[in-house]
Design a protein around this motif. Structure first.
Motif, PDB file in Angstrom:
ATOM      1  N   LYS A 157      44.170 -12.381 -11.058  1.00 35.68           N
ATOM      2  CA  LYS A 157      44.390 -11.236 -11.795  1.00 35.68           C
ATOM      3  C   LYS A 157      43.848  -9.716 -11.268  1.00 35.68           C
ATOM      4  O   LYS A 157      44.615  -9.075 -11.406  1.00 35.68           O
ATOM      5  N   ILE A 158      42.776  -9.777 -10.553  1.00 36.94           N
ATOM      6  CA  ILE A 158      42.344  -8.645  -9.981  1.00 36.94           C
ATOM      7  C   ILE A 158      43.531  -8.096  -8.965  1.00 36.94           C
ATOM      8  O   ILE A 158      43.631  -7.030  -8.715  1.00 36.94           O
ATOM      9  N   ALA A 159      43.814  -8.817  -8.099  1.00 39.16           N
ATOM     10  CA  ALA A 159      44.892  -8.559  -7.119  1.00 39.16           C
ATOM     11  C   ALA A 159      46.278  -8.038  -7.781  1.00 39.16           C
ATOM     12  O   ALA A 159      46.833  -7.043  -6.933  1.00 39.16           O
ATOM     13  N   ASP A 160      46.271  -8.311  -8.934  1.00 31.30           N
ATOM     14  CA  ASP A 160      47.735  -7.563  -9.880  1.00 31.30           C
ATOM     15  C   ASP A 160      47.509  -6.340  -9.987  1.00 31.30           C
ATOM     16  O   ASP A 160      48.369  -5.442 -10.263  1.00 31.30           O
ATOM     17  N   PHE A 161      46.248  -5.729  -9.792  1.00 31.63           N
ATOM     18  CA  PHE A 161      46.041  -4.324  -9.899  1.00 31.63           C
ATOM     19  C   PHE A 161      46.467  -3.523  -8.845  1.00 31.63           C
ATOM     20  O   PHE A 161      46.521  -2.143  -8.511  1.00 31.63           O
ATOM     21  N   PHE A 162      46.442  -4.385  -7.736  1.00 30.98           N
ATOM     22  CA  PHE A 162      46.586  -3.801  -6.118  1.00 30.98           C
ATOM     23  C   PHE A 162      47.937  -4.697  -5.548  1.00 30.98           C
ATOM     24  O   PHE A 162      47.922  -5.168  -4.640  1.00 30.98           O
ATOM     25  N   PRO A 163      49.302  -4.468  -6.424  1.00 31.52           N
ATOM     26  CA  PRO A 163      50.313  -5.140  -6.103  1.00 31.52           C
ATOM     27  C   PRO A 163      50.890  -4.755  -4.554  1.00 31.52           C
ATOM     28  O   PRO A 163      50.860  -3.612  -4.219  1.00 31.52           O
ATOM     29  N   GLU A 164      51.311  -5.753  -3.722  1.00 33.41           N
ATOM     30  CA  GLU A 164      52.190  -5.406  -2.650  1.00 33.41           C
ATOM     31  C   GLU A 164      51.213  -5.084  -1.572  1.00 33.41           C
ATOM     32  O   GLU A 164      51.463  -4.236  -0.750  1.00 33.41           O
ATOM     33  N   THR A 165      49.649  -5.330  -1.535  1.00 33.23           N
ATOM     34  CA  THR A 165      49.024  -5.133  -0.550  1.00 33.23           C
ATOM     35  C   THR A 165      48.571  -6.002   0.595  1.00 33.23           C
ATOM     36  O   THR A 165      48.162  -5.764   1.355  1.00 33.23           O
ATOM     37  N   LEU A 166      49.488  -7.267   0.182  1.00 39.03           N
ATOM     38  CA  LEU A 166      49.455  -8.348   1.382  1.00 39.03           C
ATOM     39  C   LEU A 166      50.596  -8.129   2.272  1.00 39.03           C
ATOM     40  O   LEU A 166      51.767  -8.220   1.437  1.00 39.03           O
ATOM     41  N   HIS A 167      50.239  -7.854   3.385  1.00 34.96           N
ATOM     42  CA  HIS A 167      51.446  -7.770   4.484  1.00 34.96           C
ATOM     43  C   HIS A 167      51.811  -9.085   4.685  1.00 34.96           C
ATOM     44  O   HIS A 167      53.038  -9.507   4.384  1.00 34.96           O
ATOM     45  N   CYS A 168      50.960 -10.074   4.846  1.00 35.26           N
ATOM     46  CA  CYS A 168      51.373 -11.531   5.188  1.00 35.26           C
ATOM     47  C   CYS A 168      50.092 -12.315   5.381  1.00 35.26           C
ATOM     48  O   CYS A 168      48.899 -11.628   5.490  1.00 35.26           O
ATOM     49  N   MET A 169      50.096 -13.659   5.212  1.00 34.13           N
ATOM     50  CA  MET A 169      48.906 -14.577   5.189  1.00 34.13           C
ATOM     51  C   MET A 169      49.231 -15.627   6.247  1.00 34.13           C
ATOM     52  O   MET A 169      50.331 -16.293   6.148  1.00 34.13           O
ATOM     53  N   VAL A 170      48.271 -15.859   7.079  1.00 31.23           N
ATOM     54  CA  VAL A 170      48.399 -17.178   7.971  1.00 31.23           C
ATOM     55  C   VAL A 170      47.476 -17.916   7.709  1.00 31.23           C
ATOM     56  O   VAL A 170      45.924 -18.006   7.703  1.00 31.23           O
ATOM     57  N   ILE A 171      47.881 -19.305   7.182  1.00 27.66           N
ATOM     58  CA  ILE A 171      47.063 -20.387   6.872  1.00 27.66           C
ATOM     59  C   ILE A 171      46.990 -21.548   8.113  1.00 27.66           C
ATOM     60  O   ILE A 171      48.179 -22.071   8.496  1.00 27.66           O
ATOM     61  N   LEU A 172      45.652 -21.560   8.579  1.00 24.41           N
ATOM     62  CA  LEU A 172      45.669 -22.475   9.765  1.00 24.41           C
ATOM     63  C   LEU A 172      44.989 -23.968   9.535  1.00 24.41           C
ATOM     64  O   LEU A 172      44.213 -23.968   8.578  1.00 24.41           O
ATOM     65  N   ASN A 173      45.154 -24.659  10.373  1.00 25.60           N
ATOM     66  CA  ASN A 173      44.887 -26.047  10.211  1.00 25.60           C
ATOM     67  C   ASN A 173      44.834 -26.646   8.788  1.00 25.60           C
ATOM     68  O   ASN A 173      43.781 -27.244   8.558  1.00 25.60           O
ATOM     69  N   ALA A 174      45.988 -26.618   8.208  1.00 16.92           N
ATOM     70  CA  ALA A 174      46.276 -27.361   6.921  1.00 16.92           C
ATOM     71  C   ALA A 174      46.165 -28.678   7.065  1.00 16.92           C
ATOM     72  O   ALA A 174      46.884 -29.436   7.797  1.00 16.92           O
ATOM     73  N   PRO A 175      45.260 -29.395   6.221  1.00 19.83           N
ATOM     74  CA  PRO A 175      45.424 -30.905   5.979  1.00 19.83           C
ATOM     75  C   PRO A 175      46.666 -31.403   5.358  1.00 19.83           C
ATOM     76  O   PRO A 175      47.244 -30.483   4.641  1.00 19.83           O
ATOM     77  N   THR A 176      47.036 -32.678   5.380  1.00 16.48           N
ATOM     78  CA  THR A 176      48.033 -33.238   4.896  1.00 16.48           C
ATOM     79  C   THR A 176      48.083 -33.168   3.454  1.00 16.48           C
ATOM     80  O   THR A 176      49.186 -32.708   2.689  1.00 16.48           O
ATOM     81  N   TRP A 177      47.044 -33.173   2.642  1.00 11.22           N
ATOM     82  CA  TRP A 177      46.941 -33.252   1.386  1.00 11.22           C
ATOM     83  C   TRP A 177      47.298 -31.701   0.706  1.00 11.22           C
ATOM     84  O   TRP A 177      47.413 -31.396  -0.186  1.00 11.22           O
ATOM     85  N   PHE A 178      46.989 -30.941   1.539  1.00 11.00           N
ATOM     86  CA  PHE A 178      47.152 -29.419   1.214  1.00 11.00           C
ATOM     87  C   PHE A 178      48.717 -29.099   0.845  1.00 11.00           C
ATOM     88  O   PHE A 178      48.860 -28.153  -0.055  1.00 11.00           O
ATOM     89  N   ALA A 179      49.585 -29.886   1.004  1.00 10.05           N
ATOM     90  CA  ALA A 179      50.960 -29.592   0.737  1.00 10.05           C
ATOM     91  C   ALA A 179      51.275 -29.773  -0.669  1.00 10.05           C
ATOM     92  O   ALA A 179      51.922 -29.114  -1.607  1.00 10.05           O
ATOM     93  N   PHE A 180      50.377 -30.717  -1.342  1.00  7.65           N
ATOM     94  CA  PHE A 180      50.380 -30.975  -2.712  1.00  7.65           C
ATOM     95  C   PHE A 180      49.504 -29.749  -3.324  1.00  7.65           C
ATOM     96  O   PHE A 180      50.021 -29.390  -4.436  1.00  7.65           O
ATOM     97  N   SER A 181      48.363 -29.649  -3.073  1.00  7.23           N
ATOM     98  CA  SER A 181      47.629 -28.423  -3.456  1.00  7.23           C
ATOM     99  C   SER A 181      48.244 -27.123  -3.577  1.00  7.23           C
ATOM    100  O   SER A 181      47.924 -26.271  -4.301  1.00  7.23           O
ATOM    101  N   TRP A 182      49.055 -26.947  -2.492  1.00 11.27           N
ATOM    102  CA  TRP A 182      49.493 -25.722  -2.151  1.00 11.27           C
ATOM    103  C   TRP A 182      50.654 -25.421  -3.520  1.00 11.27           C
ATOM    104  O   TRP A 182      50.755 -24.356  -3.894  1.00 11.27           O
ATOM    105  N   LYS A 183      51.386 -26.474  -3.847  1.00  9.73           N
ATOM    106  CA  LYS A 183      52.236 -26.444  -5.125  1.00  9.73           C
ATOM    107  C   LYS A 183      51.412 -25.943  -6.201  1.00  9.73           C
ATOM    108  O   LYS A 183      51.923 -25.027  -7.029  1.00  9.73           O
TER     109      LYS A 183
END
Length: 601
Positions: free
Chosen positions: A388-414
C-alpha cells in the motif's frame, strides 16, 4: 503510431540480431488493429532452440530444466491493447537533448527508437511514407482539432524550479502552479528522453491528453494530490512524475485520481509523523537490529544507473522481528525508505550521470534458506502494508530478480502476486538455478557493485548495513542480538555467548518481547553474574486480542566492562497462563549494545 495504412507498407522484418547490446526481444503478433508488441526478460543471447509457429514468428522459450522457474516480464500472455511492453535491461540509449519550446517532441517523434527492436516495426499512419530502411520519410499534418493543432508556440518561460520550502518543520515542499501550456511543453519535449513507450517524449496523442487531464485535476484539487504526485520533486522532473503516475493506470487519469483519494488518509498519517524521518525513534529499536531480522537495504547502482536494493529473504525472522516492533509499526521503515532513502540514492545516480531521469530502482531478492513457515499471517500482513505504501510511489520498480527460489515458492508466488499491481508483477523474474540467477544479475549490475553474499566483489550486505544504518556520531557503537523462544511458561534456555567484549568496551543488555508470560534474564560476564531482572507485562490479564501485539523493551543491565564473554540465562516465570484465544508467544530478542572508545575527529 496509428494502424496500418494501405498507402504505405512497413518494410519486412529482418532476422538479424537486434542492435541492442545486451539482449533480444521475442515474438510479435499481428492483430486486426495493428501490430501488437510484447517483450520478455532479456538474455545476453537469444535462445537457440526457440520454437517457431507456421508463420515463422519466434515464441518465448521458458526454461524448465534443473527445477528452473523463470517468470519473464511478459511471457506467453498476449498484451492487451492498453498495456505496455516492459524492458528490464541494463542497456541505456544515448539521451536526446531537447527544447521546452517545441511541444510536439513530448509526443512519439519520427526518431522514436522502438523500431530498433527486431519485433517492433512502427506502423505508419495514413498518408505516411516509409523508406527502405524502415524510417519515416514524411509525416502528414495532424487532423483538425487534434492536440497538436491546438498547441501554443509562445515563448513564455516555464519555471525550472518547481518547489519551495514552507519554513515549517516537517512540512511538505509546496508546489508552485505552472501554466498548463508550460507543463504540456515539458511533457511533449522533456530535457532528456527515455526511449520507451509511456515516457515523456514517447506519448501518443491520447496519452498526452490524459497526462494533461491529470495535471489539471491535481492542481485544481491541490493539497495531498500535489504532495503525493510531486513527492520526489528535487530528484524527478515534473513530466516524468506525471507520466509515472499515468503508466500505473495505463493512462487513465481518473482511475489514478480515485486511487489517490482512497488512500489519502494513509498519506495524512505518515505526513503528520514527518514520514518517520527519525526511524529509530519511530520503530522503538536500533535500525541495525531491525535489519538483522528484515535484511532489506540499498547497495550500489546498476549499469543503467538505477539504485539497487537487496533483500536476503532467507534471513527474514518474523517472530524475532515482531518481538521488537508491531505489525502496525513495521511499515514505518518503508515510508522512510521511499520518502528519504530513495531520494538520496537518486541524487547519487544523478551525480554519476546528470542525464539520469528514471526514478526507478532494481530489487534483488535471495530466497536461499527460506522456508514456507516464514510466511506467517503476520508476515503477509506486513507485505500487504508495504504494498500500500508502494502505491504512493508507482512505477518506481525498474525490475526485480528473485534468486534461489525453492520449489514451494511457485505456489506462494501466486498468493504474493495477488497483493501486487499486475504491471509490477510482470517486471519480476524468478530463478531457482543459482548460476543462471547470478548470471542475470551480472547482466544488470557490475560485479564490483554486487555484495559478496550475492556473488559479487562488494562488501556483504550485513557489512554495508552495519556501516550505513547507524546514526551520525555513533560509529563507535555496535548492536548485536539473539532470538530466544520458550516453549512453555516454565521453559529454560541459555545463550552461551551473546557477544565477546574487548578491553575498553562496555555494554548494555536489553530484552524486547511481546510475550504474555514473563521470564527471568540472568546476565554474566566471564562466568560472573552482572545483572538479573524479570521481564513481564503489567497486569497481563487485561490484555485482549486487539492489544496483545504491542512489543515492549526492558533494560536488564548496563556498564558491563570488557574484556570478557557475555552469556545470558533465560527461565520462564510460570506466572501467567494465557487464555487459548490469546497467543502465548514466549519469544524474546536479547540485544546487546557494545560501546567502544570514540575516535577523535
Amino acid at each position: 503510431m496509428g494502424g496500418c495504412s494501405s498507402k504505405a507498407q512497413a518494410p519486412p522484418k529482418e532476422a538479424s540480431k537486434s542492435p541492442m547490446s545486451e539482449g533480444s526481444l521475442v515474438k510479435s503478433k499481428q492483430k486486426d488493429d495493428g501490430f501488437h508488441r510484447k517483450s520478455a526478460a532479456l538474455h545476453s543471447q537469444p535462445p537457440s532452440d526457440a520454437a517457431s509457429d507456421k508463420d515463422g514468428n519466434q515464441h518465448v522459450q521458458v526454461e524448465t530444466g534443473d527445477m528452473d522457474l523463470v517468470f519473464f516480464d511478459a511471457v506467453e500472455d498476449q498484451l492487451a491493447d492498453d498495456e505496455y511492453p516492459i524492458i528490464t535491461t541494463s542497456y541505456v540509449p544515448k539521451p536526446r537533448k531537447v527544447s521546452f519550446q517545441q511541444p510536439e517532441t513530448m509526443l512519439r517523434g519520427e526518431d522514436w527508437q522502438e523500431a530498433k527492436f527486431q519485433d517492433a516495426v512502427a506502423d505508419p499512419v495514413d498518408g505516411a511514407e516509409i523508406g527502405a530502411d524502415g524510417k519515416l520519410l514524411h509525416r502528414p499534418p495532424p487532423p483538425p482539432g487534434s492536440p497538436l493543432r491546438e498547441r501554443s508556440h509562445s515563448g513564455e518561460a516555464s519555471p525550472r524550479s518547481l518547489t519551495r520550502k514552507s519554513g515549517k518543520p516537517g512540512s511538505f515542499r509546496g508546489v508552485f502552479r505552472r501554466p498548463s501550456m508550460a507543463a504540456r511543453r515539458d511533457l511533449e519535449k522533456p530535457r532528456i528522453t527515455v526511449h520507451e513507450r509511456g515516457y515523456p517524449g514517447q506519448l501518443d496523442e491520447e496519452e498526452l491528453a490524459e497526462c494533461q487531464k491529470f495535471y489539471r485535476e491535481i492542481h485544481e484539487r491541490k493539497g495531498n494530490y500535489l504532495e503525493i504526485v510531486y513527492a520526489l520533486s528535487g530528484v524527478e522532473e515534473e513530466p516524468y512524475a506525471i507520466c509515472r503516475y499515468m503508466r500505473a493506470t495505463k493512462f487513465d487519469a481518473y482511475a489514478m485520481l480515485e486511487r489517490i483519494k482512497d488512500s489519502e488518509h494513509m498519506w495524512e498519517e505518515a505526513k503528520s509523523r514527518e514520514f518517520y524521518k527519525d526511524i529509530e525513534g519511530s520503530l522503538g529499536t536500533p535500525l541495525v537490529l531491525f535489519l538483522q531480522y528484515y535484511p532489506y537495504f540499498y547497495q550500489g547502482n546498476a549499469k543503467n544507473g538505477c539504485p539497487v536494493n537487496y533483500f536476503t529473504a532467507g534471513g527474514l525472522e518474523s517472530q524475532a522481528l515482531l518481538s521488537m516492533v508491531n505489525v502496525e509499526t513495521t511499515p514505518y521503515y518503508f515510508w522512510n525508505v521511499f520518502y528519504y532513502k530513495f531520494k538520496e540514492k537518486m541524487i547519487l545516480a544523478k551525480e554519476r550521470n546528470p542525464d539520469f531521469v528514471r526514478c526507478e530502482s532494481i530489487n534483488v531478492m535471495d530466497l536461499k534458506g527460506m522456508s514456507s513457515s516464514q510466511l506467517t499471517s503476520e508476515a503477509l500482513d506486513c507485505m500487504k502494508a508495504v504494498g500500500k505504501i508502494a502505491d504512493f510511489f508507482p512505477e518506481t520498480l525498474h525490475c526485480m530478480v528473485i534468486l534461489n527460489a525453492p520449489t514451494w515458492f511457485a505456489f506462494s508466488w501466486k498468493l504474493i502476486k495477488t497483493f501486487m499491481d499486475p504491471r509490477t508483477a510482470r517486471k519480476i523474474t524468478v530463478y531457482s538455478n543459482e548460476a543462471k540467477g547470478n548470471a542475470r544479475l551480472l547482466e544488470l549490475v557490475d560485479k564490483s557493485e554486487i555484495p559478496r553474499n550475492f556473488g559479487g566483489d562488494g562488501p556483504s550486505l550485513e557489512e554495508n548495513i552495519r556501516k550505513h544504518a547507524r546514526n551520525k556520531g555513533e560509529e563507535h557503537i555496535e548492536h548485536y542480538s539473539k532470538f530466544v523462544s520458550l516453549r512453555s511458561k516454565t521453559d529454560h534456555k541459555k545463550i552461551e555467548k551473546l557477544q565477546t567484549l574487548k578491553s575498553g568496551e562496555s555494554a548494555i543488555v536489553r530484552v524486547y518481547t511481546r510475550s504474555l508470560f514473563g521470564a527471568t534474564f540472568t546476565v554474566s560476564c566471564n562466568g560472573k553474574i552482572v545483572g538479573k531482572k524479570a521481564v513481564k507485562r503489567d497486569r497481563p490479564q487485561q490484555f485482549s486480542e486487539s492489544n496483545v501485539n504491542k512489543a515492549f523493551c526492558t533494560e536488564i543491565v548496563r556498564d558491563i566492562a570488557g574484556p570478557g564473554s557475555v552469556a545470558v540465562d533465560v527461565k520462564g516465570l510460570g506466572d501467567f497462563d494465557p487464555p487459548r484465544r490469546l497467543p502465548a508467544s514466549g519469544n524474546f530478542v536479547v540485544a546487546i549494545e557494545v560501546i567502544g572508545q570514540k575516535k577523535d575527529g
